[in-house]
Design a protein around this motif. Structure first.
Motif, PDB file in Angstrom:
ATOM      1  N   SER A 155      39.690  51.145  46.851  1.00  0.00           N
ATOM      2  CA  SER A 155      40.936  50.711  47.490  1.00  0.00           C
ATOM      3  C   SER A 155      42.000  51.795  47.346  1.00  0.00           C
ATOM      4  O   SER A 155      41.856  52.737  46.553  1.00  0.00           O
ATOM      5  N   GLY A 190      42.380  46.064  52.683  1.00  0.00           N
ATOM      6  CA  GLY A 190      43.048  44.803  52.956  1.00  0.00           C
ATOM      7  C   GLY A 190      42.349  44.073  54.086  1.00  0.00           C
ATOM      8  O   GLY A 190      41.276  44.473  54.547  1.00  0.00           O
ATOM      9  N   HIS A 206      41.372  42.609  48.045  1.00  0.00           N
ATOM     10  CA  HIS A 206      42.830  42.664  47.940  1.00  0.00           C
ATOM     11  C   HIS A 206      43.468  41.679  48.915  1.00  0.00           C
ATOM     12  O   HIS A 206      43.065  41.578  50.069  1.00  0.00           O
TER      13      HIS A 206
END
Length: 564
Positions: free
Chosen positions: A129, A198, A213
């Motif tokens: 991420s 995301g 996330h």
């Protein structure tokens, strides 16, 4: 030495012992450990007393597999088998490939990706991420293997299901399973990766079980910061790796490929793999229908990265057969949700602009409205083949199919969207509407269809026919890049394999049980082209290529395990 060291093709040595060994899926043999191995590796008492053969284990696994009541449960069972005993898992896949392929991969893998957080059991692969981009080198160091193949996704466009966030890693895992089961790639050298950028899927953001996330997808600046950091770290650790981009959205798929294809050996399977297998199938169908490929007109429904990739690959193949580029482009008709793609549309991406027809064409056809719809395109352009990659079920209507059959004695109909529920048409409908004339290939598996006295076997035009062979050929040749010529070579080889002796109703492609043989032949063709293109230093003789393939080919067989 790491987890283990191969002394030769039949013997390995390892420093791990006891329960740690039983929890290492690439080393675990379960009840197949011999009495001597159990003693030296501290396994006595940790296993039932009976020593089984692999076939004993496979027979028990088949019984358990058959007891699962849904495809999703069968998928979860196979994943648990993979997490427990990798060698047995691949032996099971190879022994039952035709029946388990739809379970371990499409269409069932789509449902598994949707429910990834719910069915998650054991870690597999890497989750990267943006907030950890400064630590990617350490993340890669956490993977001790000598990685040769990476499949990476950001989960934004999984099959025809859309944004599934980190659940997309299920696709990466599934693809790598097929690299091994069909292409003979050592599973110890493969790595699935998801870039957690995301998600814009509100259901996932609201799901308390979602493991990714919980924020909307990154803006473009932060997105490319993450992908740049990932690619740079991969180049530092594994500069000769083969990296496959998988299921990225249209806004990123082509730009990512353009951004990195000259930095390392990489390709996008949705753009290039799909294009290659589609080209191979169309070439085979053209021969069946006795239509010169150079003169074929093709309508592609779905003007995104996959559809545009198919179009460009067909154009390149036509040019290679003597067509001018202008004529080749004029024979391709891209259709999006509003109709024929025209050059006056303000919102086209550059790769779509290159495939747009002049707006004057609709006036020439005398169609009503500014944009010709699919039926009007089929009526006026009279395509020999229609390819669906839009994920809109039912868009190949009865009227469209009947017009295709009116135009040509053997129209080529290819609803390729996955999973099955997203297919542009159902083969049974297509064959009924065309009175059995159509040559049909689909993206998902469908049962044969009987029309009159003829049983039509439906070809599954799936990337599975292509990417395992590409991977095997690239690794055997130690190719530094994947060229368009190499992808064309793969498609041409597939078409040649497909067009032996055939009867009416026969599949356009070889049977799925022959995938390993098909992949081997494609690997040879890809390796030869890599050498011709200057991306490999391997000797070009057939003997040298076959020897290079055999040297890296992995088979699911238990090896004698020694304590180090």
């Amino acid at each position: 030495m790491g987890l283990f060291n191969r002394l030769d093709q039949t013997v390995i040595e390892t420093s791990v012992r006891g329960t740690e060994l039983l929890e290492a899926p690439l080393l675990n043999k379960g009840t197949a450990f011999t009495a001597q191995e159990r003693s030296t590796l501290r396994l006595d008492g940790l296993l039932p007393c009976r020593v089984e053969t692999m076939q004993d284990q496979l027979d028990r696994a088949k019984i358990t597999y058959n007891k699962q009541t849904t495809d999703l449960r069968r998928h979860v069972y196979l994943r648990s088998l993979q997490d427990n005993n990798e060698t047995l898992f691949y032996a099971f896949l190879q022994q039952h490939l035709t029946s388990v392929l739809p379970i371990i991969y499409t269409p069932t893998v789509g449902k598994a990706c949707q429910l990834f957080s719910e069915i998650y059991r054991k870690p597999r692969g890497l989750f990267i991420s943006h907030d950890l981009i400064d630590s990617i080198d350490q993340m890669l160091a956490n993977v001790p293997q000598d990685i040769k193949v990476i499949v990476v996704t950001d989960g934004e466009r999984i099959l025809g299901l859309g944004d599934l966030g980190i659940g997309g890693i299920g696709i990466s895992i599934g693809k790598l399973s097929l690299y091994t089961a069909i292409g003979g790639i050592d599973p110890y050298t493969t790595l699935p990766v998801t870039l957690d950028a995301g998600t814009n899927n509100q259901e996932l953001l609201d799901d308390p079980n979602y493991l990714g996330h919980r924020y909307n997808r990154l803006d473009e600046e932060r997105y490319y910061q993450m992908t740049d950091a990932f690619i740079a770290a991969v180049k530092r650790r594994w500069p000769k790796v083969l990296l496959q981009f998988e299921d990225f959205a249209i806004t990123h798929a082509s730009p990512l490929l353009a951004r990195y294809q000259d930095q390392l050996c990489c390709f996008n399977d949705d753009i290039q793999g799909t294009a290659s297998v589609t080209l191979g199938t169309i070439l085979a169908a053209a021969q069946r229908a006795n239509v010169p490929f150079k003169d074929m007109r093709v309508t592609i429904v779905g003007a995104g990265s996959a559809g545009s990739g198919i179009a460009e690959t067909i154009i390149q193949a036509k040019v290679a057969q003597g067509a001018t580029e202008a004529n080749a482009r004029a024979q391709i008709f891209m259709v999006d949700r509003l109709g024929l793609v025209l050059d006056n549309q303000p919102d086209l991406y550059p790769f779509q602009q290159a495939l747009a027809h002049p707006v004057s064409i609709t006036k020439t056809w005398g169609t009503t409205g500014e944009r010709a719809d699919l039926l009007q395109v089929v009526e006026h352009a009279k395509p020999h083949a229609i390819v669906g990659v839009c994920g809109q079920p039912g868009i190949f209507t009865e009227a469209v199919m009947k017009q295709m059959a009116k135009n040509h004695s053997q129209p080529i109909i290819m609803p390729l969207s996955n999973p099955t529920a997203r297919a542009e048409a159902i083969p049974e409908d297509v064959l009924n509407w065309t009175e059995g004339k159509a040559l049909v290939a689909t993206g998902s598996p469908f049962n044969p269809v009987k029309i009159g006295e003829t049983e039509h076997v439906i070809a599954q035009c799936n990337n599975t026919y292509i990417f395992p062979g590409i991977g095997l050929g690239v690794l055997a040749a130690k190719a530094s890049r994947i060229s368009e010529n190499m992808l064309q070579a793969a498609a041409l080889e597939l078409s040649q394999i497909s067009n032996g002796d055939f009867s009416p109703g026969d599949s356009l492609l070889p049977p799925l049980e022959d995938l390993a043989v098909v992949s081997h032949k494609i690997a040879v063709a890809v390796a030869k082209q890599a050498i011709a293109d200057g991306y490999s230093k391997l000797e070009s003789s057939d003997a040298a290529i076959e020897q290079a393939i055999e040297a890296i080919y992995w088979r699911p067989k238990y090896q004698k395990t020694l304590a180090s």
